[in-house]
Design a protein around this motif. Structure first.
Motif, PDB file in Angstrom:
ATOM      1  N   UNK A 293       0.834  -1.214   0.000  1.00 52.83           N
ATOM      2  CA  UNK A 293       0.000   0.000   0.000  1.00 52.83           C
ATOM      3  C   UNK A 293       0.862   1.254   0.000  1.00 52.83           C
ATOM      4  N   UNK A 294       1.964   1.219   0.775  1.00 52.99           N
ATOM      5  CA  UNK A 294       2.849   2.378   0.836  1.00 52.99           C
ATOM      6  C   UNK A 294       3.558   2.587  -0.497  1.00 52.99           C
ATOM      7  N   UNK A 295       3.991   1.499  -1.119  1.00 54.33           N
ATOM      8  CA  UNK A 295       4.652   1.603  -2.434  1.00 54.33           C
ATOM      9  C   UNK A 295       3.691   2.178  -3.467  1.00 54.33           C
ATOM     10  N   UNK A 296       2.459   1.664  -3.489  1.00 54.37           N
ATOM     11  CA  UNK A 296       1.452   2.153  -4.444  1.00 54.37           C
ATOM     12  C   UNK A 296       1.124   3.625  -4.195  1.00 54.37           C
ATOM     13  N   UNK A 297       1.081   4.027  -2.927  1.00 53.88           N
ATOM     14  CA  UNK A 297       0.765   5.423  -2.583  1.00 53.88           C
ATOM     15  C   UNK A 297       1.859   6.368  -3.070  1.00 53.88           C
ATOM     16  N   UNK A 298       3.113   5.977  -2.865  1.00 55.28           N
ATOM     17  CA  UNK A 298       4.229   6.814  -3.329  1.00 55.28           C
ATOM     18  C   UNK A 298       4.233   6.908  -4.856  1.00 55.28           C
ATOM     19  N   UNK A 299       3.908   5.799  -5.509  1.00 53.10           N
ATOM     20  CA  UNK A 299       3.841   5.792  -6.977  1.00 53.10           C
ATOM     21  C   UNK A 299       2.775   6.753  -7.472  1.00 53.10           C
ATOM     22  N   UNK A 300       1.622   6.731  -6.800  1.00 46.97           N
ATOM     23  CA  UNK A 300       0.512   7.603  -7.195  1.00 46.97           C
ATOM     24  C   UNK A 300       0.897   9.077  -7.096  1.00 46.97           C
ATOM     25  N   UNK A 301       1.808   9.384  -6.190  1.00 48.88           N
ATOM     26  CA  UNK A 301       2.237  10.779  -6.000  1.00 48.88           C
ATOM     27  C   UNK A 301       3.508  11.108  -6.783  1.00 48.88           C
ATOM     28  N   UNK A 302       3.943  10.198  -7.645  1.00 48.50           N
ATOM     29  CA  UNK A 302       5.103  10.457  -8.479  1.00 48.50           C
ATOM     30  C   UNK A 302       6.434  10.366  -7.761  1.00 48.50           C
ATOM     31  N   UNK A 303       6.433   9.784  -6.569  1.00 46.79           N
ATOM     32  CA  UNK A 303       7.681   9.650  -5.800  1.00 46.79           C
ATOM     33  C   UNK A 303       8.285   8.266  -6.081  1.00 46.79           C
ATOM     34  N   UNK A 304       8.774   8.137  -7.297  1.00 40.27           N
ATOM     35  CA  UNK A 304       9.199   6.825  -7.780  1.00 40.27           C
ATOM     36  C   UNK A 304      10.436   6.298  -7.049  1.00 40.27           C
TER      37      UNK A 304
END
Length: 465
Positions: A293-304
């Protein structure tokens, strides 16, 4: 007589053991999932002539089903000269719990045809669980009719099971009707309807139902909180999500993996990624769902890059990625255009003995390669993969071909899409654009004319403004 829990050994005197002691020993084997000792006790039961004893056989069926040995359980069941309703219930529940839902339905049908035993609420609820797993709506309606006939429809177990099947089969009105007719609703009943509303995309209705449950003083569970937090995430309701965060702390659910995952999702979807990370970091123990969930959340915010760091930390603490983790990481690479990193994660997945690559992983890799202009490599991957290419794969390849003017592959992808979804006119437009971008105006015009002749339609653009 006793059981050594470590070595799973039994010490007893064969000549002094009695029926009641053997039954007690079998019950302990079932509780501890001690199959080897249980089989030894089964042999002793045969020696003592107890294979015709209904109670002993019921315990044996329970033992074998809890140990995942449905074949052994069915052998005991079929050999019984006399079966009680408990025998049928235990065998049906065993099939359902071990994922053999079709066998559960067949056995219930056999019980119904014989008509020698009166069905109980446990018989119906176990069989209905099998219906839910198989989305068997016709069988569910038949079981619902039987429940009404036997006056068991008001039972909370049966009513909740019927509601769950209707909700999973997108018959939410029928689920609501069952819910309203139930004289006694448990926390599981409310949670089942919450989950059903969310599965059907009725997030606002789920929120209203939760508010109603709180007014009626329904006890909160971690499942209910997790479900309603997911609703807040879907609707981006930061105020309600923050209030529910306080509720989770008040009732001591903030340490639950699934509640914490839902909280991370709420804050991330509401644009507050820092708060999402605080919730994540405050968890002393984290499971793979929370990391994902944390990985997906960071991805959604462009914090690759931060998402990649989280992945590395996950491995450092000794937690193994699952198929969702790998899919999230490849999605990170797809959005960031990181083709080499995508290859790295894909190779990790292929070499990981605990995870089986699926069609979504290949689809994501095709998308990564296509976005970076490596359409030839994407085409080779499609040819080599052990799955049939999906519509999304061909669509991704066609879109990439338009961007990079790869006419030959565009024609191959378009031909596949014409067969898989002939009603989608957008594929004809994409192919026409590929021809136009490469200067082949004659074929571009022909593709547009073929669109008119085929009867396919292109969805009109729309706006919220």
């Amino acid at each position: 007589m006793g059981i050594c829990s470590d070595k799973r050994l039994v010490m007893f005197d064969r000549n002094s053991i009695d029926v009641f002691a053997l039954r007690e020993l079998l019950q302990q084997c079932a509780q501890r999932r001690s199959l080897l000792v249980g089989k030894g006790c089964h042999g002793l039961a045969i020696h003592l002539g107890l294979v015709t004893d209904t109670i002993t056989c019921n315990i044996l069926i329970n033992l074998y089903t809890k140990c995942g040995q449905n074949r052994c359980a069915r052998h005991v069941f079929d050999a019984m000269p006399v079966r009680s309703v408990v025998s049928w219930n235990t065998m049906i529940a065993g099939y359902t719990c071990n994922g053999e839902d079709v066998q559960a339905l067949k056995l219930f049908s056999m019980m119904h045809q014989e008509g020698t035993q009166k069905m109980s609420e446990f018989t119906l609820s176990s069989t209905l669980c099998a219906c839910a797993a198989k989305y068997a709506i016709i069988e569910c309606q038949q079981l619902h009719t039987i429940a009404i006939k036997l006056a068991l429809d008001s039972n909370s177990f049966v009513g909740t099971a019927v509601l769950d099947v209707y909700a999973k089969c997108n018959m939410i009105k029928d689920a609501y009707w069952v819910f309203e007719k139930m004289p006694e609703k448990t926390a599981v009943t409310w949670s089942s309807l919450f989950a059903g509303l969310m599965q059907n995309g009725l997030h606002e209705e789920a929120l209203h139902l939760f508010q109603s449950s709180q007014r009626k003083g329904i006890k909160l569970t971690e499942f209910t909180l997790s479900a309603i937090l997911s609703t807040c995430a879907s609707l981006a309701l930061i105020i309600e999500g923050t209030q529910l965060h306080a509720v989770t702390v008040k009732y001591g659910f903030h340490g639950n993996f699934f509640v914490a995952s839902s909280l991370v999702d709420v804050y991330a979807r509401c644009g507050q990624i820092e708060k999402a990370y605080v919730v994540f970091a405050d968890m002393e123990y984290k499971n793979v769902v929370l990391w994902n969930t944390m990985i997906a959340s960071l991805t959604r915010h462009g914090r690759f890059w931060e998402a990649m760091i989280i992945f590395e930390k996950m491995q450092q603490v000794g937690l193994f990625p699952n198929e969702v983790t790998y899919l999230s990481m490849m999605s990170v690479c797809s959005h960031a255009g990181l083709v080499e990193e995508a290859r790295h994660y894909f190779n990790l997945l292929v070499s990981d003995q605990t995870v089986e690559p699926n069609v979504l992983h290949y689809s994501c890799m095709v998308d990564v390669l296509g976005r970076c202009g490596k359409t030839g490599e994407a085409w080779e991957l499609i040819q080599q993969m052990p799955f049939e290419p999906t519509i999304s794969m061909w669509g991704s390849l066609l879109a990439s071909c338009r961007k990079y003017r790869h006419v030959r592959l565009a024609r191959i992808a378009a031909e596949q899409l014409f067969q898989l979804e002939p009603e989608n006119g957008g594929n004809h437009i994409l192919l026409s654009d590929v021809y136009a971008a490469s200067g082949n105006w004659e074929n571009a015009v022909l593709a547009r004319e073929y669109l008119k002749d085929s009867g396919a339609t292109k969805d009109m653009g729309s706006s919220w403004v």
